[in-house]
Scaffold this motif. Structure first.
Motif, mmCIF file in Angstrom:
data_model
loop_
_atom_site.group_PDB
_atom_site.id
_atom_site.type_symbol
_atom_site.label_atom_id
_atom_site.label_comp_id
_atom_site.label_asym_id
_atom_site.label_seq_id
_atom_site.Cartn_x
_atom_site.Cartn_y
_atom_site.Cartn_z
ATOM 1 N N HIS A 41 0.811 -1.231 0.000
ATOM 2 C CA HIS A 41 0.000 0.000 0.000
ATOM 3 C C HIS A 41 0.842 1.278 0.000
ATOM 4 O O HIS A 41 0.388 2.319 0.456
ATOM 5 N N GLY A 65 -6.405 2.766 0.927
ATOM 6 C CA GLY A 65 -7.729 3.292 1.242
ATOM 7 C C GLY A 65 -7.665 4.740 1.693
ATOM 8 O O GLY A 65 -6.651 5.206 2.210
ATOM 9 N N ASN A 68 -6.736 5.943 5.661
ATOM 10 C CA ASN A 68 -6.415 4.693 6.341
ATOM 11 C C ASN A 68 -5.597 4.958 7.596
ATOM 12 O O ASN A 68 -4.857 5.929 7.674
#
Length: 118
Positions: A41, A65, A68
């Motif tokens: 990520h 996301g 996050n």
């Protein structure tokens, strides 16, 4: 994981850490990528500078996301990409990313209403 999508070389790093990335570089010095899906990520434990320098991707994709709790992508990762003049897209900002091969080492990226050609 490496794959070739109609002439576009893509590397998906998964959760591989920097030492694993550098080991791949050591074992396959000829390895290059048109697109790099950054590891973990965009966290600071992956996307080693030597890995990015060897792969020479035209584009990096960061899957993270919105808001996050880990703060992905990490600023260190973004700086590594910037220093190596690698454009990147972050799913937290652009949403879904669709890759369309348009021939050898050429592709289009669709993100929502945006269309970019590389």
């Amino acid at each position: 994981m490496t794959t070739n999508l109609n002439g576009v070389n893509v590397i998906i790093s998964g959760d591989l850490d920097k030492s694993g990335e550098l080991e791949i570089c050591r074992r396959t010095p000829e390895l290059r990528a048109d697109i790099l899906k950054t590891g973990h990520h965009g966290g600071k434990t992956s996307t080693a500078e030597g890995y990015v320098q060897q792969l020479q991707p035209k584009l990096a994709i960061i899957s993270a996301g919105r808001a996050n709790r880990y703060g992905h992508p990490n600023l260190e990762t973004l700086e590594t990409l910037r220093q190596n003049r690698i454009s990147y897209l972050n799913t937290a900002k652009v949403g879904m990313i669709k890759l369309i091969s348009i021939g050898s080492h050429n592709f289009k990226i669709e993100t929502g209403n945006t269309l970019k050609t590389r």
